[in-house]
Design a protein around this motif. Structure first.
Motif, PDB file in Angstrom:
ATOM      1  N   GLU A   1       4.609   5.466  -5.496  1.00  0.00           N
ATOM      2  CA  GLU A   1       4.587   5.474  -6.960  1.00  0.00           C
ATOM      3  C   GLU A   1       3.604   6.515  -7.480  1.00  0.00           C
ATOM      4  O   GLU A   1       3.889   7.218  -8.448  1.00  0.00           O
ATOM      5  CB  GLU A   1       4.234   4.093  -7.496  1.00  0.00           C
ATOM      6  N   LYS A   2       2.418   6.604  -6.848  1.00  0.00           N
ATOM      7  CA  LYS A   2       1.400   7.573  -7.268  1.00  0.00           C
ATOM      8  C   LYS A   2       1.966   8.998  -7.255  1.00  0.00           C
ATOM      9  O   LYS A   2       1.676   9.809  -8.130  1.00  0.00           O
ATOM     10  CB  LYS A   2       0.186   7.470  -6.338  1.00  0.00           C
ATOM     11  N   TYR A   3       2.798   9.291  -6.250  1.00  0.00           N
ATOM     12  CA  TYR A   3       3.400  10.615  -6.125  1.00  0.00           C
ATOM     13  C   TYR A   3       4.762  10.703  -6.810  1.00  0.00           C
ATOM     14  O   TYR A   3       5.458  11.700  -6.665  1.00  0.00           O
ATOM     15  CB  TYR A   3       3.517  11.010  -4.645  1.00  0.00           C
ATOM     16  N   ASN A   4       5.117   9.666  -7.540  1.00  0.00           N
ATOM     17  CA  ASN A   4       6.404   9.621  -8.233  1.00  0.00           C
ATOM     18  C   ASN A   4       7.552   9.891  -7.257  1.00  0.00           C
ATOM     19  O   ASN A   4       8.509  10.588  -7.582  1.00  0.00           O
ATOM     20  CB  ASN A   4       6.422  10.608  -9.401  1.00  0.00           C
TER      21      ASN A   4
ATOM     22  N   GLU B   1       9.391   8.902   2.106  1.00  0.00           N
ATOM     23  CA  GLU B   1       8.985   8.198   3.315  1.00  0.00           C
ATOM     24  C   GLU B   1       7.490   8.339   3.520  1.00  0.00           C
ATOM     25  O   GLU B   1       6.890   9.329   3.094  1.00  0.00           O
ATOM     26  CB  GLU B   1       9.741   8.769   4.525  1.00  0.00           C
ATOM     27  N   ALA B   2       6.904   7.349   4.176  1.00  0.00           N
ATOM     28  CA  ALA B   2       5.480   7.382   4.505  1.00  0.00           C
ATOM     29  C   ALA B   2       5.321   7.885   5.937  1.00  0.00           C
ATOM     30  O   ALA B   2       5.957   7.383   6.852  1.00  0.00           O
ATOM     31  CB  ALA B   2       4.880   5.993   4.361  1.00  0.00           C
TER      32      ALA B   2
ATOM     33  N   ASN C   1      -3.451   1.964   9.001  1.00  0.00           N
ATOM     34  CA  ASN C   1      -2.600   1.988   7.809  1.00  0.00           C
ATOM     35  C   ASN C   1      -3.429   2.257   6.556  1.00  0.00           C
ATOM     36  O   ASN C   1      -3.041   1.911   5.452  1.00  0.00           O
ATOM     37  CB  ASN C   1      -1.837   0.661   7.680  1.00  0.00           C
ATOM     38  N   ASN C   2      -4.594   2.891   6.736  1.00  0.00           N
ATOM     39  CA  ASN C   2      -5.434   3.246   5.597  1.00  0.00           C
ATOM     40  C   ASN C   2      -4.768   4.349   4.796  1.00  0.00           C
ATOM     41  O   ASN C   2      -4.067   5.203   5.369  1.00  0.00           O
ATOM     42  CB  ASN C   2      -6.813   3.720   6.074  1.00  0.00           C
ATOM     43  N   PRO C   3      -4.989   4.384   3.488  1.00  0.00           N
ATOM     44  CA  PRO C   3      -4.368   5.429   2.661  1.00  0.00           C
ATOM     45  C   PRO C   3      -4.668   6.850   3.145  1.00  0.00           C
ATOM     46  O   PRO C   3      -3.819   7.725   3.033  1.00  0.00           O
ATOM     47  CB  PRO C   3      -4.967   5.193   1.272  1.00  0.00           C
ATOM     48  N   ASP C   4      -5.860   7.068   3.717  1.00  0.00           N
ATOM     49  CA  ASP C   4      -6.186   8.420   4.169  1.00  0.00           C
ATOM     50  C   ASP C   4      -5.485   8.787   5.478  1.00  0.00           C
ATOM     51  O   ASP C   4      -5.692   9.875   6.013  1.00  0.00           O
ATOM     52  CB  ASP C   4      -7.694   8.622   4.288  1.00  0.00           C
ATOM     53  N   ASN C   5      -4.624   7.900   5.965  1.00  0.00           N
ATOM     54  CA  ASN C   5      -3.817   8.184   7.156  1.00  0.00           C
ATOM     55  C   ASN C   5      -2.326   8.265   6.814  1.00  0.00           C
ATOM     56  O   ASN C   5      -1.495   8.341   7.697  1.00  0.00           O
ATOM     57  CB  ASN C   5      -4.052   7.120   8.235  1.00  0.00           C
ATOM     58  N   ILE C   6      -2.008   8.241   5.532  1.00  0.00           N
ATOM     59  CA  ILE C   6      -0.599   8.206   5.116  1.00  0.00           C
ATOM     60  C   ILE C   6      -0.298   9.364   4.172  1.00  0.00           C
ATOM     61  O   ILE C   6      -1.043   9.636   3.232  1.00  0.00           O
ATOM     62  CB  ILE C   6      -0.269   6.862   4.419  1.00  0.00           C
ATOM     63  N   MET C   7       0.814  10.025   4.451  1.00  0.00           N
ATOM     64  CA  MET C   7       1.301  11.121   3.624  1.00  0.00           C
ATOM     65  C   MET C   7       2.706  10.751   3.149  1.00  0.00           C
ATOM     66  O   MET C   7       3.488  10.203   3.912  1.00  0.00           O
ATOM     67  CB  MET C   7       1.341  12.405   4.464  1.00  0.00           C
ATOM     68  N   ILE C   8       3.026  11.039   1.903  1.00  0.00           N
ATOM     69  CA  ILE C   8       4.346  10.751   1.349  1.00  0.00           C
ATOM     70  C   ILE C   8       5.197  12.022   1.456  1.00  0.00           C
ATOM     71  O   ILE C   8       4.791  13.088   0.988  1.00  0.00           O
ATOM     72  CB  ILE C   8       4.249  10.265  -0.116  1.00  0.00           C
ATOM     73  N   LEU C   9       6.357  11.883   2.102  1.00  0.00           N
ATOM     74  CA  LEU C   9       7.202  13.041   2.392  1.00  0.00           C
ATOM     75  C   LEU C   9       8.664  12.783   2.060  1.00  0.00           C
ATOM     76  O   LEU C   9       9.112  11.640   2.034  1.00  0.00           O
ATOM     77  CB  LEU C   9       7.110  13.382   3.885  1.00  0.00           C
ATOM     78  N   CYS C  10       9.403  13.864   1.863  1.00  0.00           N
ATOM     79  CA  CYS C  10      10.859  13.770   1.783  1.00  0.00           C
ATOM     80  C   CYS C  10      11.366  13.566   3.214  1.00  0.00           C
ATOM     81  O   CYS C  10      10.659  13.875   4.180  1.00  0.00           O
ATOM     82  CB  CYS C  10      11.450  15.038   1.165  1.00  0.00           C
TER      83      CYS C  10
ATOM     84  N   LEU D   1       0.838  -1.198   0.000  1.00  0.00           N
ATOM     85  CA  LEU D   1       0.000   0.000   0.000  1.00  0.00           C
ATOM     86  C   LEU D   1       0.876   1.252   0.000  1.00  0.00           C
ATOM     87  O   LEU D   1       0.652   2.190  -0.775  1.00  0.00           O
ATOM     88  CB  LEU D   1      -0.911  -0.018   1.232  1.00  0.00           C
ATOM     89  N   ILE D   2       1.885   1.270   0.856  1.00  0.00           N
ATOM     90  CA  ILE D   2       2.795   2.423   0.937  1.00  0.00           C
ATOM     91  C   ILE D   2       3.588   2.569  -0.361  1.00  0.00           C
ATOM     92  O   ILE D   2       3.747   3.671  -0.883  1.00  0.00           O
ATOM     93  CB  ILE D   2       3.707   2.306   2.174  1.00  0.00           C
ATOM     94  N   ASP D   3       4.070   1.457  -0.910  1.00  0.00           N
ATOM     95  CA  ASP D   3       4.810   1.514  -2.174  1.00  0.00           C
ATOM     96  C   ASP D   3       3.933   2.070  -3.299  1.00  0.00           C
ATOM     97  O   ASP D   3       4.403   2.843  -4.136  1.00  0.00           O
ATOM     98  CB  ASP D   3       5.346   0.134  -2.548  1.00  0.00           C
TER      99      ASP D   3
END
Length: 123
Positions: A41-44, A64-65, A77-86, A35-37
């Motif tokens: 990928e969605k955010y490149n 990083e997630a 660990n739902n997608p609406d609880n995860i943000m992709i960050l540097c 899910l995190i991967d």
């Protein structure tokens, strides 16, 4: 403290190190890495705050997630609880205790600073 005083101070510290073996129970985070991967990928592999993609010298993208609600407490660990960050923004959010405002789509800090999302496809 001058540079000379700093060097003297650092050199006065005990440089010894060791490896200790301890037995006991260990708490391990278990979540769906796929899910995190997929989100990365969605955010490149770009940070949702600054939009930057951090590429190492070896060409590996580093993103990083971040769990908006603390995973160790909620196991959310739902997608609406995860943000992709540097890595930098991830560390800042943790160190400065930034909170995500879902209505405004911003990170709010105690000192009044606000970081807006530049990328948002899922929150």
């Amino acid at each position: 403290m001058t540079d000379e005083q700093f060097i003297k101070y650092i050199q006065s510290l005990n440089p010894s190190a060791s490896i200790e073996i301890k037995e006991g129970l260990m708490k391990i985070r278990m979540y769906n890495k796929k899910l995190i991967d997929e989100l990365k990928e969605k955010y490149n592999y770009r940070c949702q705050i600054c939009g930057e993609s951090i590429l190492g010298e070896d060409g590996v993208a580093v993103s990083e997630a971040h769990h908006l609600e603390q995973f160790s407490l909620t196991q959310n660990n739902n997608p609406d609880n995860i943000m992709i960050l540097c890595p930098s923004h991830h560390r800042i959010i943790h160190k400065a205790k930034g909170l995500f405002n879902r209505r405004e789509h911003v990170i709010e800090y105690n000192n009044g600073r606000i970081d807006s999302l530049t990328l948002n496809y899922h929150l």
